[in-house]
Design a protein around this motif. Sequence first.
Motif, PDB file in Angstrom:
ATOM      1  N   ALA A  71     -26.883  49.162  57.738  1.00 20.64           N
ATOM      2  CA  ALA A  71     -26.971  50.520  57.202  1.00 20.64           C
ATOM      3  C   ALA A  71     -27.651  51.469  58.187  1.00 20.64           C
ATOM      4  O   ALA A  71     -28.581  51.099  58.902  1.00 20.64           O
ATOM      5  N   ASN A  72     -27.143  52.698  58.208  1.00 19.35           N
ATOM      6  CA  ASN A  72     -27.756  53.760  59.002  1.00 19.35           C
ATOM      7  C   ASN A  72     -28.614  54.603  58.055  1.00 19.35           C
ATOM      8  O   ASN A  72     -28.124  55.504  57.385  1.00 19.35           O
ATOM      9  N   GLY A  73     -29.920  54.261  57.966  1.00 22.36           N
ATOM     10  CA  GLY A  73     -30.805  54.896  57.009  1.00 22.36           C
ATOM     11  C   GLY A  73     -31.013  56.380  57.233  1.00 22.36           C
ATOM     12  O   GLY A  73     -31.434  57.085  56.315  1.00 22.36           O
ATOM     13  N   LYS A  74     -30.686  56.884  58.436  1.00 24.12           N
ATOM     14  CA  LYS A  74     -30.904  58.298  58.732  1.00 24.12           C
ATOM     15  C   LYS A  74     -29.770  59.190  58.246  1.00 24.12           C
ATOM     16  O   LYS A  74     -29.939  60.414  58.188  1.00 24.12           O
ATOM     17  N   LYS A  75     -28.629  58.601  57.916  1.00 26.79           N
ATOM     18  CA  LYS A  75     -27.462  59.411  57.563  1.00 26.79           C
ATOM     19  C   LYS A  75     -27.005  59.209  56.123  1.00 26.79           C
ATOM     20  O   LYS A  75     -25.872  59.516  55.772  1.00 26.79           O
ATOM     21  N   ILE A  76     -27.887  58.704  55.291  1.00 20.51           N
ATOM     22  CA  ILE A  76     -27.553  58.569  53.865  1.00 20.51           C
ATOM     23  C   ILE A  76     -27.477  59.963  53.246  1.00 20.51           C
ATOM     24  O   ILE A  76     -28.221  60.874  53.620  1.00 20.51           O
ATOM     25  N   PHE A  77     -26.578  60.141  52.303  1.00 23.10           N
ATOM     26  CA  PHE A  77     -26.509  61.427  51.607  1.00 23.10           C
ATOM     27  C   PHE A  77     -26.057  61.229  50.168  1.00 23.10           C
ATOM     28  O   PHE A  77     -25.459  60.212  49.801  1.00 23.10           O
ATOM     29  N   LEU A  78     -26.381  62.205  49.341  1.00 25.28           N
ATOM     30  CA  LEU A  78     -25.975  62.233  47.937  1.00 25.28           C
ATOM     31  C   LEU A  78     -24.940  63.324  47.745  1.00 25.28           C
ATOM     32  O   LEU A  78     -25.122  64.454  48.207  1.00 25.28           O
ATOM     33  N   MET A  79     -23.840  63.004  47.064  1.00 26.84           N
ATOM     34  CA  MET A  79     -22.806  63.990  46.737  1.00 26.84           C
ATOM     35  C   MET A  79     -22.897  64.325  45.249  1.00 26.84           C
ATOM     36  O   MET A  79     -22.956  63.434  44.405  1.00 26.84           O
ATOM     37  N   ARG A  80     -22.932  65.634  44.952  1.00 24.32           N
ATOM     38  CA  ARG A  80     -23.063  66.077  43.562  1.00 24.32           C
ATOM     39  C   ARG A  80     -22.084  67.209  43.281  1.00 24.32           C
ATOM     40  O   ARG A  80     -21.941  68.141  44.083  1.00 24.32           O
ATOM     41  N   ASP A  81     -21.438  67.111  42.119  1.00 25.61           N
ATOM     42  CA  ASP A  81     -20.508  68.168  41.687  1.00 25.61           C
ATOM     43  C   ASP A  81     -21.315  69.243  40.965  1.00 25.61           C
ATOM     44  O   ASP A  81     -21.850  69.024  39.882  1.00 25.61           O
ATOM     45  N   GLU A  82     -21.401  70.422  41.601  1.00 21.89           N
ATOM     46  CA  GLU A  82     -22.113  71.544  41.005  1.00 21.89           C
ATOM     47  C   GLU A  82     -21.162  72.710  40.828  1.00 21.89           C
ATOM     48  O   GLU A  82     -20.736  73.333  41.796  1.00 21.89           O
TER      49      GLU A  82
ATOM     50  N   HIS B  15     -18.065  72.530  39.990  1.00 27.04           N
ATOM     51  CA  HIS B  15     -16.800  72.134  40.623  1.00 27.04           C
ATOM     52  C   HIS B  15     -16.825  72.279  42.149  1.00 27.04           C
ATOM     53  O   HIS B  15     -15.792  72.348  42.788  1.00 27.04           O
ATOM     54  N   ILE B  16     -18.020  72.331  42.704  1.00 21.78           N
ATOM     55  CA  ILE B  16     -18.168  72.355  44.162  1.00 21.78           C
ATOM     56  C   ILE B  16     -18.991  71.137  44.581  1.00 21.78           C
ATOM     57  O   ILE B  16     -20.072  70.889  44.039  1.00 21.78           O
ATOM     58  N   GLN B  17     -18.469  70.371  45.538  1.00 26.66           N
ATOM     59  CA  GLN B  17     -19.180  69.189  46.010  1.00 26.66           C
ATOM     60  C   GLN B  17     -20.312  69.608  46.961  1.00 26.66           C
ATOM     61  O   GLN B  17     -20.076  70.203  47.997  1.00 26.66           O
ATOM     62  N   THR B  18     -21.527  69.308  46.559  1.00 29.70           N
ATOM     63  CA  THR B  18     -22.707  69.647  47.362  1.00 29.70           C
ATOM     64  C   THR B  18     -23.283  68.361  47.953  1.00 29.70           C
ATOM     65  O   THR B  18     -23.379  67.344  47.270  1.00 29.70           O
ATOM     66  N   LYS B  19     -23.676  68.438  49.214  1.00 25.41           N
ATOM     67  CA  LYS B  19     -24.172  67.271  49.935  1.00 25.41           C
ATOM     68  C   LYS B  19     -25.666  67.410  50.191  1.00 25.41           C
ATOM     69  O   LYS B  19     -26.133  68.418  50.718  1.00 25.41           O
ATOM     70  N   TYR B  20     -26.439  66.398  49.812  1.00 27.82           N
ATOM     71  CA  TYR B  20     -27.888  66.398  50.004  1.00 27.82           C
ATOM     72  C   TYR B  20     -28.265  65.242  50.934  1.00 27.82           C
ATOM     73  O   TYR B  20     -27.997  64.080  50.621  1.00 27.82           O
ATOM     74  N   PRO B  21     -28.887  65.524  52.087  1.00 25.15           N
ATOM     75  CA  PRO B  21     -29.262  64.459  53.027  1.00 25.15           C
ATOM     76  C   PRO B  21     -30.433  63.634  52.499  1.00 25.15           C
ATOM     77  O   PRO B  21     -31.256  64.116  51.715  1.00 25.15           O
ATOM     78  N   PHE B  22     -30.499  62.394  52.963  1.00 25.68           N
ATOM     79  CA  PHE B  22     -31.574  61.490  52.548  1.00 25.68           C
ATOM     80  C   PHE B  22     -31.889  60.561  53.709  1.00 25.68           C
ATOM     81  O   PHE B  22     -31.052  59.771  54.141  1.00 25.68           O
ATOM     82  N   SER B  23     -33.095  60.669  54.248  1.00 28.73           N
ATOM     83  CA  SER B  23     -33.535  59.822  55.350  1.00 28.73           C
ATOM     84  C   SER B  23     -34.437  58.718  54.798  1.00 28.73           C
ATOM     85  O   SER B  23     -35.557  58.977  54.363  1.00 28.73           O
ATOM     86  N   TYR B  24     -33.926  57.509  54.804  1.00 29.11           N
ATOM     87  CA  TYR B  24     -34.561  56.390  54.101  1.00 29.11           C
ATOM     88  C   TYR B  24     -36.011  56.147  54.560  1.00 29.11           C
ATOM     89  O   TYR B  24     -36.947  56.161  53.749  1.00 29.11           O
TER      90      TYR B  24
ATOM     91  N   ALA C  80     -26.072  62.039  36.237  1.00 28.99           N
ATOM     92  CA  ALA C  80     -24.835  61.328  35.935  1.00 28.99           C
ATOM     93  C   ALA C  80     -23.691  61.874  36.771  1.00 28.99           C
ATOM     94  O   ALA C  80     -23.529  63.100  36.884  1.00 28.99           O
ATOM     95  N   GLY C  81     -22.940  60.980  37.405  1.00 29.06           N
ATOM     96  CA  GLY C  81     -21.805  61.397  38.234  1.00 29.06           C
ATOM     97  C   GLY C  81     -22.141  61.529  39.698  1.00 29.06           C
ATOM     98  O   GLY C  81     -21.236  61.702  40.523  1.00 29.06           O
ATOM     99  N   ASP C  82     -23.427  61.465  40.073  1.00 34.14           N
ATOM    100  CA  ASP C  82     -23.806  61.535  41.492  1.00 34.14           C
ATOM    101  C   ASP C  82     -23.245  60.335  42.259  1.00 34.14           C
ATOM    102  O   ASP C  82     -23.089  59.235  41.696  1.00 34.14           O
ATOM    103  N   THR C  83     -22.971  60.551  43.544  1.00 34.21           N
ATOM    104  CA  THR C  83     -22.528  59.471  44.423  1.00 34.21           C
ATOM    105  C   THR C  83     -23.459  59.430  45.635  1.00 34.21           C
ATOM    106  O   THR C  83     -23.645  60.420  46.312  1.00 34.21           O
ATOM    107  N   ILE C  84     -24.050  58.267  45.870  1.00 34.56           N
ATOM    108  CA  ILE C  84     -24.914  58.054  47.031  1.00 34.56           C
ATOM    109  C   ILE C  84     -24.140  57.263  48.052  1.00 34.56           C
ATOM    110  O   ILE C  84     -23.629  56.177  47.750  1.00 34.56           O
ATOM    111  N   VAL C  85     -24.016  57.802  49.252  1.00 35.89           N
ATOM    112  CA  VAL C  85     -23.231  57.168  50.321  1.00 35.89           C
ATOM    113  C   VAL C  85     -24.188  56.659  51.400  1.00 35.89           C
ATOM    114  O   VAL C  85     -24.988  57.426  51.934  1.00 35.89           O
ATOM    115  N   VAL C  86     -24.092  55.365  51.688  1.00 29.23           N
ATOM    116  CA  VAL C  86     -24.910  54.757  52.711  1.00 29.23           C
ATOM    117  C   VAL C  86     -23.992  54.290  53.837  1.00 29.23           C
ATOM    118  O   VAL C  86     -23.317  53.265  53.722  1.00 29.23           O
ATOM    119  N   PRO C  87     -23.913  55.040  54.944  1.00 28.77           N
ATOM    120  CA  PRO C  87     -22.981  54.691  56.036  1.00 28.77           C
ATOM    121  C   PRO C  87     -23.457  53.466  56.825  1.00 28.77           C
ATOM    122  O   PRO C  87     -24.609  53.084  56.727  1.00 28.77           O
TER     123      PRO C  87
END
Length: 219
Positions: A173-184, A186-195, A212-219
Motif C-alpha cells: 500500500a502507498n499510505g501517502k496517496k490514500i483518498f476518500l470519495m464522497r458523493d456530495e 451528485h458531485i464526487q468529492t475527493k479527500y486526501p488521507f496520509s496514513y 454511508a456510501g463513502d469509498t476509501i481507496v488505498v492504492p
Amino acid sequence: MKTQRSCLILSGMAVMAAMSAPICLQGKNPQQSAELTQTAATRPPADRPEGVNPPAKAGKDYIIGPDDVLDVSVWKEQELTRSLQVRPDGKISMPLLGDVQAAGLTPGQLGQSVSDKLKKYLTAPQVTVILTQINSQRVYVMGEVTRPGAYPVLPGMTILQAISSAGGLTQFANGKKIFLMRDENHIQTKYPFSYKEVLDGRKAQENLPVKAGDTIVVP
C-alpha cells in the motif's frame, strides 16, 4: 423337612442379594448409569433461544435504512413479534397493519409508530424495536487492504477506523496517496488521507468521520 429348610435359606439369600444390588437407570448397567450422570453434569448450558438476535451496535439516534434487520416485539402478543428486514422501499410488513414505514425513523420512533397503529386493535400495546443488523449504511474500502469490501458505518467511525475494519494496509500500500470519495450533491468529492501523518498527529484533520456510501481507496 431338611429340603424345605434349605429352600427357605436359599430364598432369603436371594432376597438379600437383590436388595444390596445397585439400582440402575431403566435397564442400564452401573457403568452406563455413571456415564449418563457424568454426561448430564458436564453438558454445556443451552445456547441462545432460536430467533433471539443480539442487538447491533448503534446509538439511539441511528436512522433505519433499507436492508436493516429489526426485531419488532409486541408485549404479550407473540403472533405480532418477529424479525423483519426493511425492504428497498423503506417499509416493513406486519400482521394487522400491513406496510409500515421504517426507513428514516429511529428504532424508538418506529416502535411508537407501530404502537399508535396497533391501538385500533389492542389495548395499550407496548412495542419495542431493536436493531439487530446494520446493512443500509456501509463504507467501501478498496485497494491494498487485507480485506477489501463493504463495512457497516458505526457511530463516529473515521477513515482510519474503516481501514482498520478492513484489516489494515498491505505491505504494497502507498499510505501517502490514500483518498476518500464522497458523493456530495451528485458531485464526487475527493479527500486526501496520509496514513502515517494521521497516525503521528501531523494531519489529524484528514481523519474525517465516514458517511454511508463513502469509498476509501488505498492504492
